[in-house]
Design a protein around this motif. Structure first.
Motif, PDB file in Angstrom:
ATOM      1  N   UNK A 248      45.940  53.013  16.441  1.00  0.00           N
ATOM      2  CA  UNK A 248      45.647  52.802  17.856  1.00  0.00           C
ATOM      3  C   UNK A 248      46.957  52.759  18.644  1.00  0.00           C
ATOM      4  N   UNK A 249      46.911  52.987  19.960  1.00  0.00           N
ATOM      5  CA  UNK A 249      48.145  52.924  20.760  1.00  0.00           C
ATOM      6  C   UNK A 249      48.876  51.595  20.633  1.00  0.00           C
ATOM      7  N   UNK A 250      48.113  50.493  20.545  1.00  0.00           N
ATOM      8  CA  UNK A 250      48.751  49.179  20.421  1.00  0.00           C
ATOM      9  C   UNK A 250      49.514  49.080  19.108  1.00  0.00           C
ATOM     10  N   UNK A 251      48.914  49.548  18.016  1.00  0.00           N
ATOM     11  CA  UNK A 251      49.576  49.483  16.714  1.00  0.00           C
ATOM     12  C   UNK A 251      50.810  50.378  16.693  1.00  0.00           C
ATOM     13  N   UNK A 252      50.725  51.527  17.361  1.00  0.00           N
ATOM     14  CA  UNK A 252      51.904  52.400  17.431  1.00  0.00           C
ATOM     15  C   UNK A 252      53.038  51.717  18.182  1.00  0.00           C
ATOM     16  N   UNK A 253      52.692  51.065  19.295  1.00  0.00           N
ATOM     17  CA  UNK A 253      53.742  50.408  20.078  1.00  0.00           C
ATOM     18  C   UNK A 253      54.418  49.303  19.277  1.00  0.00           C
ATOM     19  N   UNK A 254      53.656  48.649  18.402  1.00  0.00           N
ATOM     20  CA  UNK A 254      54.274  47.612  17.569  1.00  0.00           C
ATOM     21  C   UNK A 254      55.284  48.223  16.608  1.00  0.00           C
ATOM     22  N   UNK A 255      54.920  49.358  16.022  1.00  0.00           N
ATOM     23  CA  UNK A 255      55.879  50.036  15.150  1.00  0.00           C
ATOM     24  C   UNK A 255      57.093  50.510  15.954  1.00  0.00           C
ATOM     25  N   UNK A 256      56.852  51.024  17.148  1.00  0.00           N
ATOM     26  CA  UNK A 256      57.955  51.505  17.976  1.00  0.00           C
ATOM     27  C   UNK A 256      58.870  50.356  18.395  1.00  0.00           C
ATOM     28  N   UNK A 379      48.194  64.210  21.313  1.00  0.00           N
ATOM     29  CA  UNK A 379      48.067  64.604  22.717  1.00  0.00           C
ATOM     30  C   UNK A 379      46.953  65.637  22.813  1.00  0.00           C
ATOM     31  N   UNK A 380      46.358  65.736  23.981  1.00  0.00           N
ATOM     32  CA  UNK A 380      45.246  66.654  24.183  1.00  0.00           C
ATOM     33  C   UNK A 380      45.515  67.543  25.390  1.00  0.00           C
ATOM     34  N   UNK A 381      44.814  68.676  25.431  1.00  0.00           N
ATOM     35  CA  UNK A 381      45.013  69.628  26.522  1.00  0.00           C
ATOM     36  C   UNK A 381      44.554  69.069  27.859  1.00  0.00           C
ATOM     37  N   UNK A 382      43.693  68.051  27.815  1.00  0.00           N
ATOM     38  CA  UNK A 382      43.185  67.479  29.064  1.00  0.00           C
ATOM     39  C   UNK A 382      44.163  66.510  29.713  1.00  0.00           C
ATOM     40  N   UNK A 383      45.248  66.155  28.995  1.00  0.00           N
ATOM     41  CA  UNK A 383      46.201  65.204  29.549  1.00  0.00           C
ATOM     42  C   UNK A 383      46.942  65.821  30.727  1.00  0.00           C
ATOM     43  N   UNK A 384      47.404  64.962  31.646  1.00  0.00           N
ATOM     44  CA  UNK A 384      48.128  65.435  32.829  1.00  0.00           C
ATOM     45  C   UNK A 384      49.468  66.026  32.421  1.00  0.00           C
ATOM     46  N   UNK A 385      49.956  67.037  33.169  1.00  0.00           N
ATOM     47  CA  UNK A 385      51.265  67.625  32.850  1.00  0.00           C
ATOM     48  C   UNK A 385      52.369  66.586  32.972  1.00  0.00           C
ATOM     49  N   UNK A 386      53.418  66.781  32.217  1.00  0.00           N
ATOM     50  CA  UNK A 386      54.559  65.873  32.286  1.00  0.00           C
ATOM     51  C   UNK A 386      55.184  65.705  30.923  1.00  0.00           C
ATOM     52  N   UNK A 387      56.092  64.758  30.814  1.00  0.00           N
ATOM     53  CA  UNK A 387      56.769  64.475  29.554  1.00  0.00           C
ATOM     54  C   UNK A 387      55.905  63.517  28.763  1.00  0.00           C
ATOM     55  N   UNK A 388      55.540  63.921  27.553  1.00  0.00           N
ATOM     56  CA  UNK A 388      54.715  63.047  26.725  1.00  0.00           C
ATOM     57  C   UNK A 388      55.596  62.018  26.041  1.00  0.00           C
ATOM     58  N   UNK A 389      55.170  60.775  26.064  1.00  0.00           N
ATOM     59  CA  UNK A 389      55.931  59.714  25.405  1.00  0.00           C
ATOM     60  C   UNK A 389      55.007  58.540  25.177  1.00  0.00           C
ATOM     61  N   UNK A 390      55.536  57.519  24.544  1.00  0.00           N
ATOM     62  CA  UNK A 390      54.775  56.302  24.299  1.00  0.00           C
ATOM     63  C   UNK A 390      55.490  55.146  24.961  1.00  0.00           C
ATOM     64  N   UNK A 391      54.774  54.383  25.756  1.00  0.00           N
ATOM     65  CA  UNK A 391      55.406  53.257  26.433  1.00  0.00           C
ATOM     66  C   UNK A 391      55.521  52.086  25.489  1.00  0.00           C
ATOM     67  N   UNK A 392      56.146  51.038  25.947  1.00  0.00           N
ATOM     68  CA  UNK A 392      56.293  49.852  25.128  1.00  0.00           C
ATOM     69  C   UNK A 392      57.691  49.371  25.151  1.00  0.00           C
TER      70      UNK A 392
END
Length: 392
Positions: A248-256, A379-392
């Motif tokens: 999940x995004x939360x678990x990823x942010x913990x690793x990050x 990431x998916x094709x439906x996401x808004x254009x821009x730089x993909x990254x993970x916050x945290x």
């Protein structure tokens, strides 16, 4: 209660019927109010097998793995409520609910939460600021040594004028040169000597050997002389991280957050090496000055031979020799070794897998032993254009 052979939902249904209360499973949205959690020791709640969701109108909503009247009475005494409404869950789900409220991934200690890790990074940043202050002082010392060399040059030129051209009206040139050189010499030494004392105060350049997010960096002795230690490798952490796309995004942010802490430790280690090498450069600057005076002294002795100026010439030789020895001491006493260890550290880091291997396995080589099948990008094709990254 015997639950072997049942799937998760059958087991939850059986528990619900056994204890006469609704069941609930783990969800990241299950949290408790902060003020309520501050009153409790979450590690103790793991041992006792319960977790409070809320308290409203004197009634506490509690998740438990084995509800009982005794547990209800303990909760009433602890929380000061009049009644307890239980929801039953599996022990593993209860652990995950509590760990999620501790902001940690499965199996990790409380120090793996993003807030404790942020505290560790703050202490590491303070250590890097200390190293930066040391390097600034060392740069000031090198500037002072440049002033010393310039001052000695002025003094030598003025005395050479006296020896070659004599005195008389030339004193109008020789005396200002001598005075200016003396002032610069004293001022340069005034910049240098205080810095010489900081060598003993430098912390040791040590690292705890990061393990790629499977262990946690902790800080100890915070109020006096903070130092850092790493926990043992958390069982199952490597396998959990290997399934990055399913986290999940939360678990990823913990690793990050853990990765950022490891990078902060690496930057601190390299800052320590840079500081030691800055000391070596300062020593080499002193050596250059010493060799210059040594050469000048020998040159004057060879040119003028024995004269009434011989003590001055020999003094230049002695002072230059002492300065060269002092500079080499700074270089060999830690500075050179810091350069060697720093190079080894950088080479070792380049040989390790990068954090980007988890994000873009198509573009980066996978660590040895990792499944070579391409994993889908998160990431998916439906996401808004821009730089993909993970916050945290």
């Amino acid at each position: 209660m015997e639950l072997q052979g049942l799937n998760k939902y059958e087991a939850l249904t059986a528990l619900s019927e056994c204890y006469g209360c609704p069941w609930i499973e783990y969800d990241e949205q299950i949290t408790a109010p902060l003020l309520l959690l501050l009153r409790l020791d979450l590690e103790e709640l793991k041992k006792e097998g319960w977790f409070p969701r809320r308290i409203e109108n004197g009634r506490a909503d509690v998740i438990a793995s084995a509800p009982s009247p005794e547990l209800a009475q303990r909760i009433k005494n602890l929380l000061g409520c009049e009644a307890v409404d239980f929801q039953v869950t599996l022990p593993d789900d209860l652990y995950r609910i509590i760990e999620n409220n501790q902001d940690i991934n499965p199996g990790f200690p409380p120090s793996a939460g993003r807030t404790p890790l942020a505290k560790v990074r703050t202490y590491l940043a303070e250590r890097r600021s200390l190293f930066a202050r040391y390097r600034t002082l060392l740069a000031k010392a090198r500037t002072g040594l440049a002033f010393v060399r310039t001052g000695f040059a002025f003094i030598t030129i003025s005395l050479l004028f006296v020896r070659i051209l004599g005195t008389g009206y030339l004193l109008l040139l020789e005396v200002p040169l001598l005075v200016a050189g003396t002032v610069m010499l004293c001022d340069g030494l005034r910049w240098y000597f205080p810095v010489r004392k900081i060598y003993a105060g430098l912390p040791v350049c040590a690292t705890t050997e990061p393990t790629g997010g499977t262990s946690v960096l902790e800080v100890y002795n915070e109020n006096e002389a903070p130092f850092f230690k790493r926990t043992g490798v958390v069982l199952g952490a490597a396998e959990l991280r290997a399934g990055w796309s399913s986290l999940s995004p939360v678990m990823r942010r913990r690793y990050l957050a853990s990765d950022r802490t490891d990078f902060a430790e690496e930057r601190t280690l390299l800052a320590c090496f840079r500081t030691k090498m800055a000391m070596a450069r300062t020593g080499l600057a002193f050596t250059r000055s010493g060799l210059a005076f040594l050469s000048l002294g020998f040159g004057l002795v060879r040119h003028f031979h024995a004269s009434r100026w011989l003590p001055f010439d020999l003094g230049l030789i002695v002072i230059g020799g002492l300065m060269a020895i002092e500079g080499f001491f700074w270089y060999f006493h830690g500075g050179r070794q810091a350069g060697v260890e720093g190079l080894i550290s950088v080479k070792k880091k380049f040989s390790m897998s990068s954090i980007w291997d988890s994000f873009f396995p198509h573009q980066h080589p996978l660590p040895t032993g990792t499944d070579e099948q391409a994993r889908p990008l998160p990431v998916k094709s439906s996401y808004a254009p821009g730089v993909w990254a993970t916050t945290g």
